[in-house]
Design a protein around this motif. Structure first.
Motif, PDB file in Angstrom:
ATOM      1  N   GLY A 160       0.853  -0.927   0.457  1.00  0.00           N
ATOM      2  CA  GLY A 160      -0.036  -0.040  -0.052  1.00  0.00           C
ATOM      3  C   GLY A 160       0.845   1.461   0.341  1.00  0.00           C
ATOM      4  N   SER A 161       2.329   0.755  -0.376  1.00  0.00           N
ATOM      5  CA  SER A 161       2.900   2.472   0.236  1.00  0.00           C
ATOM      6  C   SER A 161       3.287   2.610  -1.347  1.00  0.00           C
ATOM      7  N   THR A 162       3.329   3.927  -1.260  1.00  0.00           N
ATOM      8  CA  THR A 162       3.630   4.798  -2.574  1.00  0.00           C
ATOM      9  C   THR A 162       4.888   5.724  -2.273  1.00  0.00           C
ATOM     10  N   VAL A 163       5.291   5.667  -3.887  1.00  0.00           N
ATOM     11  CA  VAL A 163       6.397   7.193  -3.927  1.00  0.00           C
ATOM     12  C   VAL A 163       6.395   8.145  -4.950  1.00  0.00           C
ATOM     13  N   SER A 164       6.474   9.172  -4.719  1.00  0.00           N
ATOM     14  CA  SER A 164       5.987  10.435  -6.363  1.00  0.00           C
ATOM     15  C   SER A 164       7.654  10.492  -6.494  1.00  0.00           C
ATOM     16  N   LEU A 165       7.397  10.363  -7.836  1.00  0.00           N
ATOM     17  CA  LEU A 165       8.194  10.378  -8.683  1.00  0.00           C
ATOM     18  C   LEU A 165       8.233  12.174  -9.501  1.00  0.00           C
ATOM     19  N   ILE A 166       9.406  12.731  -9.931  1.00  0.00           N
ATOM     20  CA  ILE A 166       8.989  14.045  -9.882  1.00  0.00           C
ATOM     21  C   ILE A 166      10.077  14.645 -11.347  1.00  0.00           C
ATOM     22  N   GLY A 167       9.845  14.994 -12.308  1.00  0.00           N
ATOM     23  CA  GLY A 167      11.420  15.577 -12.892  1.00  0.00           C
ATOM     24  C   GLY A 167      11.539  15.188 -14.443  1.00  0.00           C
ATOM     25  N   SER A 168      12.490  15.430 -14.554  1.00  0.00           N
ATOM     26  CA  SER A 168      12.573  14.428 -15.805  1.00  0.00           C
ATOM     27  C   SER A 168      12.720  13.314 -16.103  1.00  0.00           C
ATOM     28  N   ILE A 169      11.548  12.653 -15.874  1.00  0.00           N
ATOM     29  CA  ILE A 169      11.030  11.357 -16.288  1.00  0.00           C
ATOM     30  C   ILE A 169       9.830  10.971 -16.792  1.00  0.00           C
ATOM     31  N   ALA A 170      10.227   9.713 -17.539  1.00  0.00           N
ATOM     32  CA  ALA A 170       8.654   9.940 -18.681  1.00  0.00           C
ATOM     33  C   ALA A 170       7.875  10.385 -18.545  1.00  0.00           C
ATOM     34  N   ALA A 171       7.469   9.851 -17.084  1.00  0.00           N
ATOM     35  CA  ALA A 171       6.267   9.489 -16.784  1.00  0.00           C
ATOM     36  C   ALA A 171       5.940   9.830 -14.528  1.00  0.00           C
ATOM     37  N   GLN A 172       6.048  11.073 -15.385  1.00  0.00           N
ATOM     38  CA  GLN A 172       5.933  11.584 -13.692  1.00  0.00           C
ATOM     39  C   GLN A 172       4.553  10.946 -12.909  1.00  0.00           C
ATOM     40  N   GLY A 173       4.364  10.577 -11.927  1.00  0.00           N
ATOM     41  CA  GLY A 173       3.485  10.169 -10.775  1.00  0.00           C
ATOM     42  C   GLY A 173       3.410   9.823  -9.699  1.00  0.00           C
ATOM     43  N   PRO A 233       2.914   2.794  -6.735  1.00  0.00           N
ATOM     44  CA  PRO A 233       3.219   1.688  -5.874  1.00  0.00           C
ATOM     45  C   PRO A 233       3.973   1.117  -5.758  1.00  0.00           C
ATOM     46  N   ILE A 234       4.825   0.723  -4.215  1.00  0.00           N
ATOM     47  CA  ILE A 234       6.702  -0.032  -4.651  1.00  0.00           C
ATOM     48  C   ILE A 234       5.829  -1.636  -4.072  1.00  0.00           C
ATOM     49  N   GLU A 235       5.662  -2.218  -4.983  1.00  0.00           N
ATOM     50  CA  GLU A 235       5.860  -3.907  -5.136  1.00  0.00           C
ATOM     51  C   GLU A 235       7.539  -4.670  -4.786  1.00  0.00           C
ATOM     52  N   ARG A 236       6.860  -5.704  -5.010  1.00  0.00           N
ATOM     53  CA  ARG A 236       8.374  -6.449  -5.429  1.00  0.00           C
ATOM     54  C   ARG A 236       9.283  -6.181  -6.365  1.00  0.00           C
ATOM     55  N   PRO A 237       9.123  -5.686  -7.906  1.00  0.00           N
ATOM     56  CA  PRO A 237       9.633  -5.696  -8.651  1.00  0.00           C
ATOM     57  C   PRO A 237      10.115  -4.537  -8.473  1.00  0.00           C
ATOM     58  N   THR A 238       9.756  -3.587  -7.792  1.00  0.00           N
ATOM     59  CA  THR A 238       9.424  -2.061  -7.905  1.00  0.00           C
ATOM     60  C   THR A 238      10.822  -1.358  -6.154  1.00  0.00           C
ATOM     61  N   ARG A 239      11.705  -2.095  -5.853  1.00  0.00           N
ATOM     62  CA  ARG A 239      11.237  -1.895  -4.578  1.00  0.00           C
ATOM     63  C   ARG A 239      12.788  -1.180  -3.975  1.00  0.00           C
ATOM     64  N   THR A 240      13.323  -0.990  -5.254  1.00  0.00           N
ATOM     65  CA  THR A 240      14.820  -0.299  -5.413  1.00  0.00           C
ATOM     66  C   THR A 240      14.846   0.780  -6.531  1.00  0.00           C
ATOM     67  N   LEU A 241      15.060   2.199  -5.885  1.00  0.00           N
ATOM     68  CA  LEU A 241      15.583   2.850  -6.393  1.00  0.00           C
ATOM     69  C   LEU A 241      15.853   3.194  -8.232  1.00  0.00           C
ATOM     70  N   SER A 242      16.717   2.281  -8.625  1.00  0.00           N
ATOM     71  CA  SER A 242      16.214   2.344 -10.369  1.00  0.00           C
ATOM     72  C   SER A 242      15.694   1.546 -11.176  1.00  0.00           C
ATOM     73  N   ALA A 294      16.412   0.453  -1.263  1.00  0.00           N
ATOM     74  CA  ALA A 294      14.969   0.272  -0.796  1.00  0.00           C
ATOM     75  C   ALA A 294      14.413   1.423  -0.877  1.00  0.00           C
ATOM     76  N   LEU A 295      13.078   1.224  -0.878  1.00  0.00           N
ATOM     77  CA  LEU A 295      12.230   2.952  -0.709  1.00  0.00           C
ATOM     78  C   LEU A 295      11.218   2.481   0.177  1.00  0.00           C
ATOM     79  N   ARG A 296      11.020   3.192   0.405  1.00  0.00           N
ATOM     80  CA  ARG A 296       9.773   3.406   2.124  1.00  0.00           C
ATOM     81  C   ARG A 296       8.073   4.487   1.234  1.00  0.00           C
ATOM     82  N   GLY A 297       7.811   3.764   2.046  1.00  0.00           N
ATOM     83  CA  GLY A 297       6.553   4.928   1.333  1.00  0.00           C
ATOM     84  C   GLY A 297       6.453   6.500   2.035  1.00  0.00           C
ATOM     85  N   GLY A 298       6.012   6.811   1.322  1.00  0.00           N
ATOM     86  CA  GLY A 298       6.625   8.195   0.910  1.00  0.00           C
ATOM     87  C   GLY A 298       7.088   9.153   0.339  1.00  0.00           C
TER      88      GLY A 298
END
Length: 279
Positions: free
Chosen positions: A62-75, A78-87, A130-134
């Motif tokens: 249920g945790s989410t992160v925000s991506l902004i700036g020079s990213i193809a799809a800002q938004g 959710p943090i899921e198993r395939p996307t737990r790391t920054l890269s 590893a990313l954390r919610g928020g």
């Protein structure tokens, strides 16, 4: 008879919304499963009498992160198993829209923030955290620059295009020296140095405030090209190439730096700066 229409697993999109047939787009980010169930129920009441809706969280925590700036799809993602790391999270958002060499990543977590170079995540795996919610992730282009003046092929304020930049590379970026007029014995790099650096470079211990410093590069010396290659240009430096012999500039340098004269050679200074940066 009660009819049940199970839906396939629905993924929250990059902006924090989901799509439910007959209910439309609904904001999921920031809502608990129970709150989301009530929202969907209200929207379906016009289509189905007394709808019974069940919402379960199946993926991630249920945790989410925000991506902004020079990213193809800002938004919001959710943090899921395939996307737990920054890269992995940056990749899931479509990657960068700027050159990797000049991309800087800032992760803001609560009241703390940390900035790294994008490419450092791959050179140093410990930076691929590893990313954390928020968490908020900001991708931006390097804003450092230097100014090239005098007898160069191009005079302008120049953005850094790499993580590090030598004096030779800085000159090459603006087209090099003007062969007909430039004096290769008088290439000046002007910058403000901290009191600590000024004391070390000048072998003093009484300087307590930042000082204006002028480093002189002489490309005609035996090791002049190597010194220029090893001398690192910094943010807000001014690189000036004179058309007059170096000796005619001694008074001008004194005026620029006050009581602090120009350094006749940067070899010792460059070693000192390298030692500082290594500490």
């Amino acid at each position: 008879e009660t009819r049940v229409t199970p839906l396939q697993e629905i993924q929250v999109d990059g902006t924090g919304f989901i799509f439910i047939p007959y209910a439309g787009r609904i904001r999921a980010a920031g809502n608990s499963p129970e709150a989301l169930r009530r929202i969907i129920t209200r929207k379906l009441e016009d289509q189905t009498p007394e709808p019974q809706v069940e919402v379960r969280r199946l993926a991630g925590n249920g945790s989410t992160v925000s991506l902004i700036g020079s990213i193809a799809a800002q938004g919001v993602y959710p943090i899921e198993r395939p996307t737990r790391t920054l890269s992995a999270m940056i990749s899931s958002a479509g990657g960068l829209t700027i050159e990797p060499e000049i991309a800087q990543i800032t992760v803001i977590r609560g009241k703390h923030s940390s900035k790294i170079w994008f490419q450092d995540m791959f050179r140093n795996p410990q930076y691929d955290i590893a990313l954390r919610g928020g968490d908020r992730i900001l991708v931006e282009q390097d804003t450092r620059s230097y100014t090239a003046l005098g007898a160069t092929s191009g005079q302008s304020r120049v953005q850094f295009r790499t993580q590090t930049l030598s004096a030779i590379e800085a000159l090459a970026t603006v087209g090099g020296l003007r062969s007909a007029t430039a004096d290769p014995t008088g290439i000046f790099v002007m910058r403000d140095e901290s009191a600590e650096v000024a004391n070390l470079v000048l072998e003093r211990d009484d300087i307590t405030t930042p000082r204006r410093m002028v480093y002189v590069l002489n490309l005609t010396q035996t090791n002049g090209m190597f010194i220029a290659r090893d001398f690192t240009i910094r943010d807000n430096d001014t690189v000036y190439v004179t058309e007059a012999p170096f000796t005619q500039w001694s008074k001008a340098i004194s005026a620029l730096t006050g009581t602090l004269g120009a350094l006749g050679s940067v070899s010792t200074a460059n070693n000192t700066l390298s030692t500082l940066s290594g500490n």
